[in-house]
Enzyme design. Structure first.
Site, PDB file in Angstrom:
ATOM      1  N   TYR A 231      -6.989  -1.725   0.513  1.00 33.15           N
ATOM      2  CA  TYR A 231      -6.578  -2.593  -0.585  1.00 33.15           C
ATOM      3  C   TYR A 231      -7.416  -3.873  -0.589  1.00 33.15           C
ATOM      4  CZ  TYR A 231      -2.943   0.891  -0.835  1.00 33.15           C
ATOM      5  OH  TYR A 231      -2.286   2.098  -0.937  1.00 33.15           O
TER       6      TYR A 231
ATOM      7  N   GLY B 153       7.274   5.141  10.583  1.00 33.74           N
ATOM      8  CA  GLY B 153       7.440   5.392   9.165  1.00 33.74           C
ATOM      9  C   GLY B 153       8.065   6.729   8.862  1.00 33.74           C
ATOM     10  N   ARG B 154       7.297   7.802   9.016  1.00 31.52           N
ATOM     11  CA  ARG B 154       7.778   9.122   8.610  1.00 31.52           C
ATOM     12  C   ARG B 154       8.970   9.586   9.456  1.00 31.52           C
ATOM     13  NH1 ARG B 154       2.129  12.254   6.992  1.00 31.52           N
ATOM     14  NH2 ARG B 154       1.234  10.459   5.901  1.00 31.52           N
TER      15      ARG B 154
ATOM     16  N   CYS C  75       5.588   2.931   0.924  1.00 27.07           N
ATOM     17  CA  CYS C  75       5.560   2.873  -0.537  1.00 27.07           C
ATOM     18  C   CYS C  75       6.459   3.955  -1.127  1.00 27.07           C
ATOM     19  CB  CYS C  75       4.139   3.030  -1.052  1.00 27.07           C
ATOM     20  SG  CYS C  75       3.152   1.541  -0.840  1.00 27.07           S
TER      21      CYS C  75
END
Length: 386
Positions: A183, A324-325, A25
């Site tokens: 979510y 991701g990171r 995101c």
């Protein structure tokens, strides 16, 4: 050829390798209209240029009220579709598969970005909206959501289908349903957030009903050639919550309904839980679902080294690795990983040829040359930060 850089085919799509970019995101839509911008083009395009096999978008909302923040991307109208097409075109031009994660934030909607000076839910007076959920149970520090009426759920399924069709029109080759990180779909799956007494609450079959309806409806709409993924949080890390056994069971049902592959993460439903942060700490959950449901999976979570990623694939714990990171720290990680593993790839961009990692550089790294420091683990932000 190492396992990490071997191709993988799902339905009509072949991935050049198994090193995939997790949804990340960005909260960077400038006009709060859900339309991706140049930021998204450069952010996602850099991963494709860097050699990843799959580049997945951030959680992209199927409706205005399904956004996590007002700055989230969406795919509920044609302006968004057309803007995504530009991003997708570049990703595909670099040889990567372009995937989109479709999402609805549920009770975690209408919230501030991590760097805003605000905590919790934006009120309608401040540009926010009323969040919805399976039950009127708030996430810690957020506004109490409105419980969805059963008659509204068909509309949510329809929103996912409409967004999936727009995704194909944009050129996306893969669709992922976001059923993780607290979510909306995850909220229906977990007994901690779903206390309904109708056909969408109670037993596991009822709690899984919304997800299975979304899977079946998207499969019917997009046909037989498009890979369909589901991202699960395999545990809530909380007593009485969603767990790996339920995840494996529902993954099997989702496969029967038309899903092909399962992207396994953890957490995000409740705050204040203790998570054992060690390298690859979520990989055992992916392996459990893989073996129990007899379904292909990807693993994610503190995977930062080429050898570590390759070992996950080679050992059969997962079929692909989501990063991701580490990808954000080095969007060209795939090229570095290939050199460190001694793999010669045929899709290095010619514009960067003079900067290609050589075997000599790989040898110097193996011999102990200085490498960039990796930040120490901290409690993960589950808003798709991987």
């Amino acid at each position: 050829m190492t396992s990490l850089f071997s191709p993988l085919t799902l339905r009509g799509t072949t991935f050049r390798n198994r090193l995939w970019v997790a949804p990340l995101c960005q909260y960077s839509v400038e006009k709060r209209d859900g339309v991706p911008t140049d930021w998204h083009l450069v952010h996602l395009g850099s991963f494709a240029l860097g050699g990843a096999g799959l580049v997945m978008t951030e959680a992209t909302s199927v409706s205005p009220e399904g956004r996590i923040s007002p700055q989230d991307t969406g795919l509920w109208n044609d302006d968004q579709r057309d803007a995504w097409a530009r991003v997708v075109s570049f990703i595909r031009s670099q040889g990567a598969v372009a995937g989109i994660q479709l999402a609805h934030a549920g009770r975690k909607a209408s919230t501030a970005r991590q760097w805003d000076h605000h905590r919790g839910t934006w009120s309608p007076e401040d540009g926010g909206w009323e969040p919805v959920a399976p039950s009127a149970i708030a996430f810690d520090g957020y506004a109490t959501p409105r419980a969805l009426d059963a008659s509204e759920l068909a509309g949510i399924v329809a929103d996912f289908v409409a967004s999936a069709l727009r995704a194909l029109d944009s050129g996306f080759q893969l669709i992922e349903i976001h059923a993780a990180h607290g979510y909306l779909v995850h909220q229906f799956l977990s007994p901690l957030s779903n206390q309904r007494t109708d056909e969408y609450g109670g037993g596991l079959e009822n709690r899984a009903r919304l997800l299975l309806e979304i899977v079946a409806a998207i499969r019917a709409a997009v046909g037989t050639e498009v890979p369909l993924l589901v991202r699960f949080s395999a545990t809530d890390w909380a007593e009485g919550g969603w767990d790996q056994e339920q995840t494996a069971t529902v993954a099997g049902w989702a496969r029967d309904a038309g899903a092909d592959f399962f992207d396994i993460s953890t957490g995000g439903l409740v705050s204040g839980v203790r998570i054992p942060l060690t390298p690859g700490y979520q990989v055992p959950f992916a392996e459990f679902v893989h073996k129990t449901a007899d379904a292909p999976v990807s693993a994610v979570g503190l995977i930062t080294e080429a050898r570590q990623a390759n070992d996950i694939i080679e050992s059969g714990q997962a079929d692909a690795v989501m990063m991701g990171r580490e990808m954000m720290r080095d969007p060209h990680f795939a090229w570095r990983a290939a050199a460190e593993l001694g793999v010669e790839l045929g899709y290095y961009p010619p514009q960067y040829e003079r900067a290609r990692w050589s075997y000599e550089k790989r040898a110097s790294v193996s011999a102990g040359a200085a490498k960039p420091a990796v930040p120490a683990p901290r409690e993960p932000a589950t808003e798709d930060s991987a």
